[in-house]
Design an enzyme around this catalytic site. Structure first.
Site, PDB file in Angstrom:
ATOM      1  N   ARG A  60     -40.127 -21.108  -0.623  1.00 41.80           N
ATOM      2  CA  ARG A  60     -41.244 -21.088   0.327  1.00 41.80           C
ATOM      3  C   ARG A  60     -42.521 -21.432  -0.414  1.00 41.80           C
ATOM      4  O   ARG A  60     -43.366 -22.175   0.067  1.00 41.80           O
ATOM      5  CB  ARG A  60     -41.364 -19.734   1.037  1.00 41.80           C
ATOM      6  CG  ARG A  60     -42.664 -19.617   1.837  1.00 41.80           C
ATOM      7  CD  ARG A  60     -42.711 -18.485   2.874  1.00 41.80           C
ATOM      8  NE  ARG A  60     -42.019 -17.293   2.518  1.00 41.80           N
ATOM      9  CZ  ARG A  60     -42.392 -16.432   1.549  1.00 41.80           C
ATOM     10  NH1 ARG A  60     -43.502 -16.647   0.863  1.00 41.80           N
ATOM     11  NH2 ARG A  60     -41.675 -15.368   1.291  1.00 41.80           N
ATOM     12  N   TYR A 113     -54.475 -34.879  21.224  1.00 39.80           N
ATOM     13  CA  TYR A 113     -53.022 -34.825  21.417  1.00 39.80           C
ATOM     14  C   TYR A 113     -52.694 -33.545  22.205  1.00 39.80           C
ATOM     15  O   TYR A 113     -53.237 -32.468  21.896  1.00 39.80           O
ATOM     16  CB  TYR A 113     -52.353 -34.819  20.038  1.00 39.80           C
ATOM     17  CG  TYR A 113     -50.882 -34.525  20.091  1.00 39.80           C
ATOM     18  CD1 TYR A 113     -49.986 -35.472  20.575  1.00 39.80           C
ATOM     19  CD2 TYR A 113     -50.383 -33.307  19.655  1.00 39.80           C
ATOM     20  CE1 TYR A 113     -48.631 -35.194  20.628  1.00 39.80           C
ATOM     21  CE2 TYR A 113     -49.025 -33.031  19.707  1.00 39.80           C
ATOM     22  CZ  TYR A 113     -48.157 -33.978  20.197  1.00 39.80           C
ATOM     23  OH  TYR A 113     -46.823 -33.698  20.247  1.00 39.80           O
ATOM     24  N   ASP A 186     -57.287 -35.825  12.285  1.00 39.48           N
ATOM     25  CA  ASP A 186     -55.862 -36.070  12.532  1.00 39.48           C
ATOM     26  C   ASP A 186     -55.655 -37.580  12.382  1.00 39.48           C
ATOM     27  O   ASP A 186     -56.098 -38.366  13.216  1.00 39.48           O
ATOM     28  CB  ASP A 186     -55.502 -35.584  13.946  1.00 39.48           C
ATOM     29  CG  ASP A 186     -54.010 -35.751  14.257  1.00 39.48           C
ATOM     30  OD1 ASP A 186     -53.371 -36.647  13.670  1.00 39.48           O
ATOM     31  OD2 ASP A 186     -53.511 -34.993  15.110  1.00 39.48           O
ATOM     32  N   LYS A 211     -44.309 -39.145  12.770  1.00 41.95           N
ATOM     33  CA  LYS A 211     -44.660 -40.432  13.364  1.00 41.95           C
ATOM     34  C   LYS A 211     -44.614 -41.542  12.311  1.00 41.95           C
ATOM     35  O   LYS A 211     -43.570 -41.790  11.756  1.00 41.95           O
ATOM     36  CB  LYS A 211     -46.021 -40.307  14.054  1.00 41.95           C
ATOM     37  CG  LYS A 211     -46.197 -39.012  14.883  1.00 41.95           C
ATOM     38  CD  LYS A 211     -45.283 -38.919  16.089  1.00 41.95           C
ATOM     39  CE  LYS A 211     -45.267 -37.537  16.742  1.00 41.95           C
ATOM     40  NZ  LYS A 211     -46.557 -36.955  17.075  1.00 41.95           N
TER      41      LYS A 211
HETATM   42  C1  LIG Z   1     -47.105 -35.652  17.359  1.00 38.02           C
HETATM   43  C2  LIG Z   1     -48.536 -35.384  17.050  1.00 38.02           C
HETATM   44  C3  LIG Z   1     -48.959 -34.136  16.590  1.00 38.02           C
HETATM   45  C4  LIG Z   1     -48.013 -32.951  16.468  1.00 38.02           C
HETATM   46  O1  LIG Z   1     -47.073 -33.117  15.476  1.00 38.02           O
HETATM   47  P1  LIG Z   1     -45.581 -32.504  15.539  1.00 38.02           P
HETATM   48  O2  LIG Z   1     -44.969 -33.057  14.301  1.00 38.02           O
HETATM   49  O3  LIG Z   1     -44.951 -32.968  16.801  1.00 38.02           O
HETATM   50  O4  LIG Z   1     -45.742 -31.019  15.500  1.00 38.02           O
HETATM   51  C5  LIG Z   1     -50.285 -33.974  16.266  1.00 38.02           C
HETATM   52  N1  LIG Z   1     -51.185 -34.976  16.403  1.00 38.02           N
HETATM   53  C6  LIG Z   1     -50.812 -36.189  16.860  1.00 38.02           C
HETATM   54  C7  LIG Z   1     -51.839 -37.260  17.000  1.00 38.02           C
HETATM   55  C8  LIG Z   1     -49.490 -36.440  17.207  1.00 38.02           C
HETATM   56  O5  LIG Z   1     -49.138 -37.649  17.667  1.00 38.02           O
END
Ligand SMILES: *Cc1c(COP(=O)(O)O)cnc(C)c1O
Length: 391
Positions: A60, A113, A186, A211
């Site tokens: 962890r 998001y 982000d 992504k």
């Molecule tokens: C998918 C996404 C998230 C969340 O991420 P997860 O891996 O699904 O928890 C946050 N910000 C953006 C812009 C996203 O496309």
């Protein structure tokens, strides 16, 4: 933690693709393995009580496969330290707990998001953190939403999801810092190949590595990259204390994905530009939303802070919601599904799918909107598929 090798340090001075391939790991000293092994271990033998090898004690706290990914992430975003999590939302929640306490305030994008919005609205607010949604494309509106002394974070997504709104990282960093707040970006949609917010003044970068970073739709993961040591230490403490870490196999998949990020992103952008050309002026389409278009309100800022405009394209279907839904079911190469950033093209209806949870709120999206995650298949096949689905 683990000492940086010459190999890693050299890699940090080099170009993006070289860093993507070499930073964070040097060939294993015992076997020469060029790729980090998947260290499927929870614990580590100690050479006498407290005699840790390379700082490893319990997975962890740290695991060598995750350490490799974290070094690679820091090198790509040009930050002090990277941290890998079990998901993007786990990374976000850890960051909020590391930087805020009940009574503090956060400014969030008014088209964040959906999962980020839900995390803040239902989880962080219940914990006592207050939020104000503001349009990230409007620097004055963000400044007005800040409560000096109380606001700890200005949260930015750029481009946003699914409307691809652009926020000016440099200008918003100045606004946040004036008020003693952090600017968090982000960077999931752009990826570090197209945009490096820490070099523009942001304090923390967040990723859903699910992504573009992972890039192959085979892993769920998240990351934080922090610009300065002091905040990095706070995040490190919370990463271990909360424990929402990436497992070694997931870390390995994201690391493999990141090695090809540059070539993938260039092809995503090439294909997206061709898709935008097809959709622009098509009589079945009433509006194409892409930051690369001169008429996009954020075009100029995007041109300054992004290398290219990315692989996400949104558009509105002239004949309305039902036609948009039908279109999503008629494509054959574009797969109907949520998520984005993988090698395969995806199509979705945000109003009914990814953004259904924000219906009736400030974050509601038009019901004739279709979102494409343009993949890296043969461009002509993508164009022919959209053409047949639109006709
Ligand atoms: C998918 C996404 C998230 C969340 O991420 P997860 O891996 O699904 O928890 C946050 N910000 C953006 C812009 C996203 O496309």
């Amino acid at each position: 933690m683990t000492q940086q090798s010459d190999h890693t340090q050299d890699a940090q001075k080099s170009g993006f693709e070289t860093r993507a391939i070499h930073a964070g790991y040097e060939p294993d000293p015992t076997t020469g393995a060029v790729i980090p092994p998947i260290f499927a271990t929870s614990t580590y033998k100690q050479d006498g009580v407290g005699g840790l090898r390379g700082g490893y004690e319990y997975s962890r706290s740290a695991n060598p496969t995750r350490t490799a990914l974290e070094g690679q992430l820091a090198a790509l975003e040009e930050g002090e330290r990277g941290f890998a999590f079990a998901s993007g939302l786990a990374a976000e929640d850890t960051l909020v707990r590391a930087t805020c306490k009940p009574g503090d305030h956060v400014v969030i994008p008014n088209d964040a998001y959906g999962g980020t919005y839900r995390l803040f609205a239902k989880v962080e607010q219940a914990w006592g953190v207050e939020i104000t949604p503001a349009p990230v494309s409007d620097v004055d509106a963000v400044r007005a939403a800040i409560r000096p002394g109380q606001t700890k974070i200005v949260w930015l997504e750029t481009p946003t999801n699914p409307l691809l709104t652009i926020g000016d990282v440099e200008a918003l960093a100045a606004v946040a810092h004036e008020a003693g707040a952090l600017l968090v970006v982000d960077n999931t949609f752009a990826s570090p190949y197209l945009q490096q917010p820490l070099t523009l003044g942001a304090d923390v970068v967040v990723h859903s590595t699910t992504k573009y970073a992972g890039g192959h739709s085979d892993v769920v993961g998240g990351a934080l990259v922090v610009r300065e040591l002091e905040l990095a230490e706070q995040v490190a403490f919370h990463q271990n204390a909360i424990g929402a870490v990436a497992g070694p196999f997931d870390a390995w998949l994201v690391m493999r994905g990141l090695k090809t990020l540059g070539v993938r992103m260039d092809r995503h952008c090439d294909n997206a530009e061709k898709v935008v050309d097809l959709l622009t002026g098509h009589r079945g389409v009433s509006q194409v939303i892409y930051p690369g278009l001169a008429e996009h309100p954020g075009h100029q800022v995007a041109t300054q802070q992004m290398k290219r405009y990315g692989g996400m394209v949104s558009f509105r279907v002239a004949a309305g919601e039902q036609a948009a839904l039908d279109l999503c079911e008629r494509t054959r190469v574009f797969t109907l599904g949520e998520s984005l950033g993988g090698v395969e093209s995806l199509i979705e209806h945000p109003g009914r799918m990814t953004h259904a949870s924000v219906a009736g709120t400030d974050l509601e999206v038009p019901n004739d909107l279709v979102r494409l995650s343009v993949g890296i298949e043969t461009a002509d096949d993508l164009l022919a598929d959209l053409e047949q689905a639109l006709s």
